[in-house]
Every structure is written in C-alpha cells, then in structure tokens.
Write a protein that holds these residues in place. Structure first.
Motif, mmCIF file in Angstrom:
data_model
loop_
_atom_site.group_PDB
_atom_site.id
_atom_site.type_symbol
_atom_site.label_atom_id
_atom_site.label_comp_id
_atom_site.label_asym_id
_atom_site.label_seq_id
_atom_site.Cartn_x
_atom_site.Cartn_y
_atom_site.Cartn_z
ATOM 1 N N GLY A 293 84.436 36.375 3.292
ATOM 2 C CA GLY A 293 83.408 35.444 2.867
ATOM 3 C C GLY A 293 82.125 35.569 3.667
ATOM 4 N N HIS A 294 81.445 34.447 3.838
ATOM 5 C CA HIS A 294 80.095 34.464 4.398
ATOM 6 C C HIS A 294 80.060 34.568 5.922
ATOM 7 C CE1 HIS A 294 75.805 33.762 4.506
ATOM 8 N NE2 HIS A 294 75.968 32.731 5.317
ATOM 9 N N TRP A 295 81.020 33.979 6.618
ATOM 10 C CA TRP A 295 80.946 33.902 8.089
ATOM 11 C C TRP A 295 81.583 35.158 8.681
ATOM 12 C CZ3 TRP A 295 77.603 30.304 8.097
ATOM 13 C CH2 TRP A 295 77.703 29.225 7.205
ATOM 14 N N ILE A 296 81.012 36.288 8.340
ATOM 15 C CA ILE A 296 81.661 37.582 8.456
ATOM 16 C C ILE A 296 81.974 37.972 9.901
ATOM 17 C CG2 ILE A 296 79.469 38.871 8.441
ATOM 18 C CD1 ILE A 296 82.584 39.896 6.470
ATOM 19 N N GLN A 297 81.075 37.679 10.861
ATOM 20 C CA GLN A 297 81.319 38.132 12.232
ATOM 21 C C GLN A 297 82.373 37.283 12.925
ATOM 22 O OE1 GLN A 297 78.833 36.131 11.412
ATOM 23 N NE2 GLN A 297 77.549 35.533 13.132
ATOM 24 N N GLN A 298 82.652 36.089 12.386
ATOM 25 C CA GLN A 298 83.742 35.272 12.910
ATOM 26 C C GLN A 298 85.043 35.582 12.166
ATOM 27 O OE1 GLN A 298 82.588 31.047 14.006
ATOM 28 N NE2 GLN A 298 80.883 31.524 12.635
ATOM 29 N N GLU A 299 84.941 35.718 10.860
ATOM 30 C CA GLU A 299 86.122 35.913 10.015
ATOM 31 C C GLU A 299 86.755 37.289 10.216
ATOM 32 O OE1 GLU A 299 87.256 35.959 5.232
ATOM 33 O OE2 GLU A 299 85.265 35.302 5.893
ATOM 34 N N CYS A 300 85.937 38.319 10.345
ATOM 35 C CA CYS A 300 86.422 39.710 10.445
ATOM 36 C C CYS A 300 85.878 40.338 11.721
ATOM 37 C CB CYS A 300 85.989 40.504 9.221
ATOM 38 S SG CYS A 300 86.593 39.835 7.660
ATOM 39 N N ALA A 301 86.123 39.688 12.851
ATOM 40 C CA ALA A 301 85.488 40.096 14.111
ATOM 41 C C ALA A 301 85.797 41.539 14.474
ATOM 42 C CB ALA A 301 85.914 39.159 15.239
ATOM 43 N N ASP A 302 87.051 41.962 14.361
ATOM 44 C CA ASP A 302 87.406 43.313 14.790
ATOM 45 C C ASP A 302 86.699 44.366 13.937
ATOM 46 O OD1 ASP A 302 89.029 42.240 16.727
ATOM 47 O OD2 ASP A 302 90.897 42.571 15.632
ATOM 48 N N GLU A 303 86.676 44.159 12.627
ATOM 49 C CA GLU A 303 86.053 45.133 11.740
ATOM 50 C C GLU A 303 84.539 45.169 11.935
ATOM 51 O OE1 GLU A 303 86.775 46.569 7.106
ATOM 52 O OE2 GLU A 303 87.723 44.755 7.891
ATOM 53 N N VAL A 304 83.935 43.991 12.089
ATOM 54 C CA VAL A 304 82.497 43.920 12.331
ATOM 55 C C VAL A 304 82.152 44.564 13.674
ATOM 56 C CG1 VAL A 304 80.571 42.345 12.804
ATOM 57 C CG2 VAL A 304 82.087 41.931 10.846
ATOM 58 N N ASN A 305 82.938 44.258 14.703
ATOM 59 C CA ASN A 305 82.673 44.827 16.027
ATOM 60 C C ASN A 305 82.739 46.355 15.998
ATOM 61 O OD1 ASN A 305 82.448 42.244 16.986
ATOM 62 N ND2 ASN A 305 84.432 42.214 18.026
ATOM 63 N N ALA A 306 83.754 46.879 15.339
ATOM 64 C CA ALA A 306 83.895 48.342 15.277
ATOM 65 C C ALA A 306 82.704 48.973 14.572
ATOM 66 C CB ALA A 306 85.195 48.703 14.560
ATOM 67 N N ALA A 307 82.257 48.356 13.473
ATOM 68 C CA ALA A 307 81.111 48.895 12.731
ATOM 69 C C ALA A 307 79.844 48.817 13.568
ATOM 70 C CB ALA A 307 80.937 48.142 11.421
ATOM 71 N N LEU A 308 79.630 47.679 14.240
ATOM 72 C CA LEU A 308 78.425 47.513 15.050
ATOM 73 C C LEU A 308 78.421 48.473 16.241
ATOM 74 C CD1 LEU A 308 77.878 43.625 15.105
ATOM 75 C CD2 LEU A 308 76.620 45.348 13.768
ATOM 76 N N ILE A 309 79.554 48.621 16.902
ATOM 77 C CA ILE A 309 79.600 49.506 18.065
ATOM 78 C C ILE A 309 79.320 50.947 17.651
ATOM 79 C CG2 ILE A 309 81.153 50.520 19.793
ATOM 80 C CD1 ILE A 309 82.458 47.671 19.961
ATOM 81 N N GLY A 310 79.892 51.374 16.545
ATOM 82 C CA GLY A 310 79.605 52.720 16.057
ATOM 83 C C GLY A 310 78.135 52.914 15.756
ATOM 84 N N PHE A 311 77.532 51.904 15.125
ATOM 85 C CA PHE A 311 76.103 51.976 14.783
ATOM 86 C C PHE A 311 75.250 51.960 16.054
ATOM 87 C CE2 PHE A 311 72.207 49.415 14.007
ATOM 88 C CZ PHE A 311 71.541 50.321 13.211
ATOM 89 N N LEU A 312 75.559 51.072 16.991
ATOM 90 C CA LEU A 312 74.755 50.946 18.213
ATOM 91 C C LEU A 312 74.808 52.220 19.039
ATOM 92 C CD1 LEU A 312 75.737 47.306 19.253
ATOM 93 C CD2 LEU A 312 73.547 48.053 18.307
ATOM 94 N N LYS A 313 75.966 52.826 19.150
ATOM 95 C CA LYS A 313 76.069 54.057 19.934
ATOM 96 C C LYS A 313 75.290 55.202 19.293
ATOM 97 C CE LYS A 313 80.296 53.137 22.484
ATOM 98 N NZ LYS A 313 81.676 53.565 22.817
ATOM 99 N N GLU A 314 75.269 55.202 17.989
ATOM 100 C CA GLU A 314 74.515 56.247 17.267
ATOM 101 C C GLU A 314 73.005 56.013 17.363
ATOM 102 O OE1 GLU A 314 73.938 57.714 12.649
ATOM 103 O OE2 GLU A 314 75.770 56.679 13.216
ATOM 104 N N ALA A 315 72.600 54.714 17.351
ATOM 105 C CA ALA A 315 71.185 54.376 17.250
ATOM 106 C C ALA A 315 70.502 54.213 18.617
ATOM 107 C CB ALA A 315 71.010 53.093 16.448
ATOM 108 N N SER A 316 71.273 54.058 19.686
ATOM 109 C CA SER A 316 70.651 53.767 20.990
ATOM 110 C C SER A 316 70.405 55.051 21.795
ATOM 111 C CB SER A 316 71.545 52.821 21.793
ATOM 112 O OG SER A 316 72.804 53.394 22.034
#
Length: 316
Positions: A293-316
């Motif tokens: 649903g809408h509260w995605i970073q709370q509801e699916c924390a592990d999946e969101v974290n993995a996606a963000l970490i992959g993106f941040l490492k690529e973009a930083s």
C-alpha cells in the motif's frame, strides 16, 4: 543508533534524526507522518555507509510551523532542505522523499541540481505540470469530493482529525490509500476523509503499538494544521513553478511504490507512472511492490532498504 537535534534552517527550527557517516542522504516524509516514519531506513542506510538525516518537515512534529498558509509553498519546503544541507556543513546530498516528501525531493532536484546529485521518490511520481491549476482542473471536470478539495477549508479537516487523534492515526495507518481501505481519495456523502468511524481499523503487522503511540503523542502536541497547509498551496505551487514547465530531472533517480496504493493507481498518479521516463531521463529503477500500500517504507522496509542501498551505492 540514531541521534536527534534541532537546527536553524530557512527561518525555522528544524528537528532532525540522523545516523551514520559518509555521503549525505536526506529522507523527507509526507503527510500525516514524521521523521520517525524513516526509522527502518536510518539504521539500514547508515550501516551501508551513508550519513542519513530525516527531518520533521515544516509544520510537522517538533519543527517550526508558521501561521501563514502561504509559508508552505514548494519554494519554502524545498528551501528548507537546501538550507538543511548547508546547516549540516555539506555542499551536496542525495534526496529521497515519500508522499508529500516526494514532491519536495523531485522539485529540489529540479531547482538545484548543483546540490542534489541524485533523487528518489516513494509513492508519488515526479511532477508533470499540467495546463491549469490542479484544483480548478478538478472543478472543471465536475469533481467536488476529492480529498484535496476537502482539505482547503480552514479548520474542517483539523476538527475531524483532532477530535480523536488515536482513531485518526489508526485509520490512516490501518490501510491508508489502498484499494481495500475504509478511506478513499474521494469522500463519501456524510463522511469526512476518514470515512465511516463504525468500521474497525486494526493495525497492520508492520506497525507496532509503540510506533502508533509515537505518532499519536506527536500529533496531539502539534495538531494537524501545519501539514494540511501544504495542500492549501497546491494551486499556488502551480503558479510558482511556471518557469519549469516541461523541465526534466536529469540526475540518477529511482521510484518505488506499492501496487495497491491509490495514489499511483488513481486519478492523478496512473498517468504520471506511465509517463515517468519523460520527466526522469536518468531513471535507474521503477519498483512497484506487489500487494503493498501507501506507507511503503514502513510496510516493506527490507525491500525498500535493499532498493535504496543499491541505488545510493550506484549514484554516490
């Protein structure tokens, strides 16, 4: 472990939570939320090698809440984040936003690409400035019950939400904007935004009683007006962003949302999802999490974290 402090930014005092060291990553929450909404990301992104900072945004929580409605435009809210980068002693940052924090992130990247080197949005697609003011466009289509319209009347939504803050926060987080929620973007006759109060609002498994108690205590102290004033600048923001008509966000970007989120499937979001690459030529990933649903970073924390970490490492 995260720590917290107050900083003076852009004429207001801003409360922040922070963790870690390394390249700066800013996490901007939406409505009706707080920096606490990023509790799962603060530690995960810090452990991945980043200095992660999540503020209570203007008008929310312990951050200053100016009285004037026109002190909540997109220029004010992005200006706060520009000033926050400087207050943290940095010159550049990666910015991620959820819900109302997503337009802040998208516009910050659009306005100041010299500062914001990469950008992510959760649940709210990038801006696409239409031909007319959004509220006027709704009216012209014969729509009178969209929640943006309800939020315009000063005091109406505040009274509904503040009469029982416990119920309000349970209602908001029980389903949020999802296809099977008692709430809807379109108000039913005889009910406010929260819908029929007789419908039970059990908490989902991803939010604890301690979590909900934190939100309840904060909103009992602050009230809801500051956050609602963001909605009262929707047409004003359209006027202010005229110079960026048709502009693109060229930095590396990521978008994450839930498949059951009405914000991305409904009246406004569906077309923006489809046309996202037009605005984001640097889009690296579009992740739609099935069943979420809408509260995605709370509801699916592990999946969101993995996606963000992959993106941040690529973009930083």
């Amino acid at each position: 472990m995260s720590s917290s402090r107050m900083l003076s930014v852009n004429g207001i005092d801003m409360f922040i939570r922070e963790s870690g060291s390394g390249p700066l990553v800013l996490l901007c929450h939406g409505w009706p939320e707080l920096s606490y909404s990023w509790r799962h990301q603060l530690s995960a992104l810090a452990d991945a090698g980043f200095h992660v900072v999540a503020p209570d945004m203007r008008g929310f929580g312990r951050t200053g809440a100016p009285v004037e409605i026109d002190a909540y435009t997109i220029f004010h809210t992005t200006g706060d984040i520009v000033a926050l980068v400087a207050a943290l002693g940095e010159k550049q940052a990666i910015i991620i936003g959820h819900d109302w924090g997503a337009p802040v992130a998208w516009h910050a990247a659009l306005f100041r690409p010299d500062i914001f080197t990469a950008v992510g949005g959760l649940s709210v697609p990038p801006p696409s400035r239409g031909r007319g003011r959004p509220l006027q466009s709704l009216h012209d289509q014969g729509i009178t019950n969209f929640y943006w319209q309800y939020f315009q009347e000063l005091g109406a939504a505040e009274r509904e939400f503040e009469q029982d803050v416990d119920f309000t926060m349970h209602a908001v987080f029980s389903k949020g904007f999802s296809s099977d929620s008692a709430m809807s973007q379109f108000l039913q006759d005889g009910f406010g935004f929260l819908g029929d109060r007789a419908i039970p609002r059990p908490l989902p498994p991803w939010i604890t009683q301690d979590d909900i108690a934190h939100f309840i205590a904060s909103y009992r102290a602050s009230g809801f007006r500051g956050g609602l004033n963001w909605y009262r600048n929707i047409d004003r923001n359209w006027d202010l962003t005229a110079p960026w008509q048709g502009a693109k966000i060229h930095q590396p970007s990521i978008f994450i949302a839930g498949s059951n989120d009405e914000v991305v499937t409904g009246l406004i979001g569906a077309k923006r999802i489809k046309d996202m690459e037009t605005v984001l030529p640097g889009l690296r990933r579009k992740l739609i999490i099935d069943g979420a649903g809408h509260w995605i970073q709370q509801e699916c924390a592990d999946e969101v974290n993995a996606a963000l970490i992959g993106f941040l490492k690529e973009a930083s």
